[in-house]
Design an enzyme around this catalytic site. Structure first.
Site, PDB file in Angstrom:
ATOM      1  N   ASP A 204       0.853  -1.177   0.000  1.00 39.87           N
ATOM      2  CA  ASP A 204       0.000   0.000   0.000  1.00 39.87           C
ATOM      3  C   ASP A 204       0.893   1.233   0.000  1.00 39.87           C
ATOM      4  O   ASP A 204       1.825   1.331   0.806  1.00 39.87           O
ATOM      5  CB  ASP A 204      -0.881   0.004   1.255  1.00 39.87           C
ATOM      6  CG  ASP A 204      -2.335   0.291   0.946  1.00 39.87           C
ATOM      7  OD1 ASP A 204      -2.578   1.267   0.206  1.00 39.87           O
ATOM      8  OD2 ASP A 204      -3.218  -0.433   1.430  1.00 39.87           O
TER       9      ASP A 204
ATOM     10  N   ASP B  66      -3.277   4.688  -2.458  1.00 40.18           N
ATOM     11  CA  ASP B  66      -4.418   5.064  -1.638  1.00 40.18           C
ATOM     12  C   ASP B  66      -4.917   6.470  -1.960  1.00 40.18           C
ATOM     13  O   ASP B  66      -4.117   7.392  -2.147  1.00 40.18           O
ATOM     14  CB  ASP B  66      -4.005   4.979  -0.164  1.00 40.18           C
ATOM     15  CG  ASP B  66      -5.108   5.394   0.788  1.00 40.18           C
ATOM     16  OD1 ASP B  66      -6.088   4.644   0.915  1.00 40.18           O
ATOM     17  OD2 ASP B  66      -4.987   6.480   1.398  1.00 40.18           O
TER      18      ASP B  66
ATOM     19  N   GLU C  37      -6.610   3.617  -6.053  1.00 39.81           N
ATOM     20  CA  GLU C  37      -7.930   3.769  -5.443  1.00 39.81           C
ATOM     21  C   GLU C  37      -8.510   5.108  -5.858  1.00 39.81           C
ATOM     22  O   GLU C  37      -7.980   6.167  -5.523  1.00 39.81           O
ATOM     23  CB  GLU C  37      -7.815   3.707  -3.919  1.00 39.81           C
ATOM     24  CG  GLU C  37      -9.168   3.853  -3.227  1.00 39.81           C
ATOM     25  CD  GLU C  37      -9.057   4.110  -1.736  1.00 39.81           C
ATOM     26  OE1 GLU C  37      -9.881   3.564  -0.982  1.00 39.81           O
ATOM     27  OE2 GLU C  37      -8.143   4.863  -1.320  1.00 39.81           O
TER      28      GLU C  37
ATOM     29  N   HIS D 157     -11.496  -3.362   2.841  1.00 42.93           N
ATOM     30  CA  HIS D 157     -11.461  -2.961   4.241  1.00 42.93           C
ATOM     31  C   HIS D 157     -12.326  -1.745   4.549  1.00 42.93           C
ATOM     32  O   HIS D 157     -12.455  -1.372   5.721  1.00 42.93           O
ATOM     33  CB  HIS D 157     -10.013  -2.681   4.654  1.00 42.93           C
ATOM     34  CG  HIS D 157      -9.392  -1.544   3.889  1.00 42.93           C
ATOM     35  ND1 HIS D 157      -9.138  -1.618   2.537  1.00 42.93           N
ATOM     36  CD2 HIS D 157      -8.985  -0.316   4.276  1.00 42.93           C
ATOM     37  CE1 HIS D 157      -8.606  -0.483   2.129  1.00 42.93           C
ATOM     38  NE2 HIS D 157      -8.503   0.327   3.159  1.00 42.93           N
ATOM     39  N   ASP D 158     -12.895  -1.119   3.543  1.00 41.55           N
ATOM     40  CA  ASP D 158     -13.709   0.079   3.749  1.00 41.55           C
ATOM     41  C   ASP D 158     -15.211  -0.177   3.647  1.00 41.55           C
ATOM     42  O   ASP D 158     -15.994   0.765   3.808  1.00 41.55           O
ATOM     43  CB  ASP D 158     -13.329   1.154   2.724  1.00 41.55           C
ATOM     44  CG  ASP D 158     -11.992   1.805   3.028  1.00 41.55           C
ATOM     45  OD1 ASP D 158     -11.625   1.868   4.219  1.00 41.55           O
ATOM     46  OD2 ASP D 158     -11.300   2.237   2.083  1.00 41.55           O
TER      47      ASP D 158
END
Length: 599
Positions: free
Chosen positions: A136, A242, A307, A375-376
């Protein structure tokens, strides 16, 4: 060499060639992955990407929180699934205000996860097994504990302008400094925080402890490139970037963003209250992304996944770039998440519409991807139903493109009930006890369920950082490994199937789409054709594919794979099924080969 010695020698050479051919064919068909890629295609086009949330995969220390050594200890398990790349959510040094997305050192490992030596061991373990490792990369902001920020506060060059600083517009009646504009944080409230030492505001599009970096500063840009180079030189296989859309804002900080008049949001503290025309998707963001692309291209076969959230598909597609100016290998396709938040939204027509939205807008020569959870967001089994887990995995694994799956999806993990007292996620905490459940991401981040022993076999500590789901006693890896019909077995079988040429290179058609039925065919000249049929309803039905099909189909098909919820003798793998009366239980996916070739 004498003739009597020559013949055995030639025969031996011939046998070696035959054996080598058999090995190559077996590898190609059944997916044995070698460290050296034998295909010309980049690895990210041929693999399933598996997202690991490091706090929650396995705790090897043990202290109740997952760690890098725990991930390494599960390398054989992840390899057994057949996944070809593991993406790690952040493991960098962090005060953990946003659980690792507030980074205090971009080139070191946080002690809660282990050491750099532990990371090196992880990288070696996965590479030895032919599995790629993706990191990440969190470029929009740092922690307020980062050395850069402390030096920027002190106006110490070259760090003075590493962050977005702005003067106060004055003070209100209470003597409180007034921010330069009305910009809002994604986590609610003003995106500006007053710093008493510097006597200025700094921008934070997330937590106040996550100050935004300034990509108009050349030194900052150079330092962030050094971060990427550090990990690339270590041997990581690429990055998930991210929050890329937030990277750059307009230069004039006196401008307000307009109210989103059609949003239905009346709370002026809510991020969605404004129309974000000045703080996301700015032209300079694409310029910086291009520079990162050029850096990655200096290293062979590296991936950049980004993302980007936007309801506008044309905006998302810009992050692919084009042949002249390539950017990301792919921006994540979140439309299956954004448009499928609950079962009532799921129909055959909806699935077709969402999939076509991406495929029809995909720039020429670019590669699709499919994301059901992360994860969101709430887990697939909770949002859409546990009966649909297998069917939706079939869909995303067998469509053309790269599937990106979240840890636990292979066993159909569900959201875990989290009380207000147990809540850790800052996004939930900022909404208070009355509304935290609507916003907390904790329920989808709970420990992996390995077996039915204490705390699901996740740790030998006395507690876990988030509660284990109470259903772990029946829903776990060990139980599904030992059961003939399980989500886990379907998941593994799907990854094996993906090695067939028809799924990597074949064409796509949608023969039957109704409110209840979603289907597609994958076909390739010289290969068997496959049809996937999904019953999106909760009712058991019998489908006449001939009646509704928009292309000519054969009379029958043979079952290859079915959802683990189907126990009927009529659809056992290998069974012949009449396409005018295909039986499907609620939420089932059924994969068949067709008795004719399509071209």
């Amino acid at each position: 060499m004498e003739k009597r010695l020559l013949y055995p020698f030639l025969l031996a050479l011939l046998m070696v060639g035959v054996i080598a051919t058999i090995i190559v064919c077996f590898t190609a068909k059944y997916g044995k992955r070698e460290t050296e890629e034998v295909e010309d295609e980049p690895f990210w086009k041929t693999v399933v990407v598996y997202q690991v949330y490091p706090r929650s995969l396995y705790d090897a220390v043990p202290d109740g929180t997952g760690d890098i050594a725990g991930i390494t200890s599960k390398a054989d398990y992840l390899t057994s699934l057949g996944v070809g790349a593991v993406w790690l959510s952040p493991v960098y040094t962090s005060p953990m205000k946003d659980f690792g997305y507030d980074i205090a050192n971009f080139t070191d490992i946080d002690p809660i996860f282990g050491t750099m030596a532990d990371f090196d061991d992880l990288l070696a373990a996965f590479h030895q097994r032919g599995v790629k490792v993706i990191m990440d990369f969190v470029p929009n902001h740092s922690s307020d504990q980062h050395e850069w920020f402390r030096k920027s506060v002190a106006r110490e060059d070259p760090y003075t302008n590493y962050y977005i600083w702005a003067d106060s517009k004055g003070v209100d009646d209470n003597g409180t400094h007034i921010p330069p504009n009305n910009w809002l944080s994604v986590f609610r409230g003003s995106a500006w925080q007053w710093n008493e030492e510097r006597q200025q505001f700094y921008l934070h599009q997330f937590l106040a402890e996550q100050p935004d970096l300034n990509y108009r500063d050349p030194s900052l840009k150079e330092d962030m490139q050094k971060v990427l180079t550090f990990w690339l030189d270590k041997g990581v296989d690429g990055f998930r970037v991210d929050a890329l859309q937030h990277l750059v804002e307009v230069e004039d900080l006196n401008l307000d963003e307009p109210v989103a008049v059609d949003s239905g949001i009346t709370d002026p503290e809510d991020y969605e209250y404004l129309n974000h025309t000045l703080t996301i998707h700015q032209p300079e963001t694409f310029t910086v992304t291009r520079e990162w692309r050029q850096l990655l291209d200096k290293y062979p076969d590296r991936v950049m996944m980004v993302e980007v959230y936007s309801g506008d598909v044309e905006t998302v597609m810009k992050y692919y770039g084009n042949d002249t100016v390539p950017l990301a290998d792919f921006p994540f396709n979140f439309f299956l998440i954004d448009n499928l938040q609950n079962r009532s939204q799921l129909t055959g027509k909806t699935l077709k519409s969402i999939i076509s939205l991406w495929i029809d807008n995909l720039p020429e020569g670019k590669w699709a991807n499919w994301v059901l959870g992360n994860h969101d967001h709430g887990r697939v089994a909770t949002r859409l139903g546990s009966d649909l887990v297998d069917a939706l995995n079939m869909m995303t694994f067998l469509l053309p493109g790269t599937p990106v799956t979240y840890y636990g999806e292979e066993i159909g993990m569900e959201d875990t009930p989290i009380s207000w007292e147990e809540t850790k996620d800052p996004q939930g905490c900022r909404w208070g006890p009355d509304h935290y459940q609507e916003h907390s991401r904790d329920p989808a981040r709970t420990p992996m369920q390995w077996n039915n022993t204490t705390l699901a076999g996740f740790t030998s500590a006395n507690s876990t950082w988030l509660p284990v789901n109470p259903n772990y006693k029946t829903l776990n890896v060990k139980a599904q490994t030992q059961t003939k019909n399980s989500h886990l077995r379907v998941y593994k079988d799907l990854i094996l199937l993906r090695n067939e040429d028809v799924f990597s290179k074949g064409h796509l058609a949608f023969p039957v789409i109704t409110e209840q039925i979603f289907s597609f065919i994958r076909y390739l000249e010289g290969s068997e054709a496959y049809i996937l049929v999904i019953n999106t309803s909760q009712e058991d039905i019998e489908v006449d594919l001939h009646q509704d099909a928009n292309i000519e189909l054969p009379r029958t098909g043979f079952v290859i794979l079915r959802s683990s919820t189907d126990t009927s003798a009529d659809t056992l793998p290998g069974s012949e099924v009449s396409l005018d009366k295909v039986p499907l239980v609620g939420g089932e996916g059924l994969l068949l080969t067709l008795s004719v070739q399509l071209s």
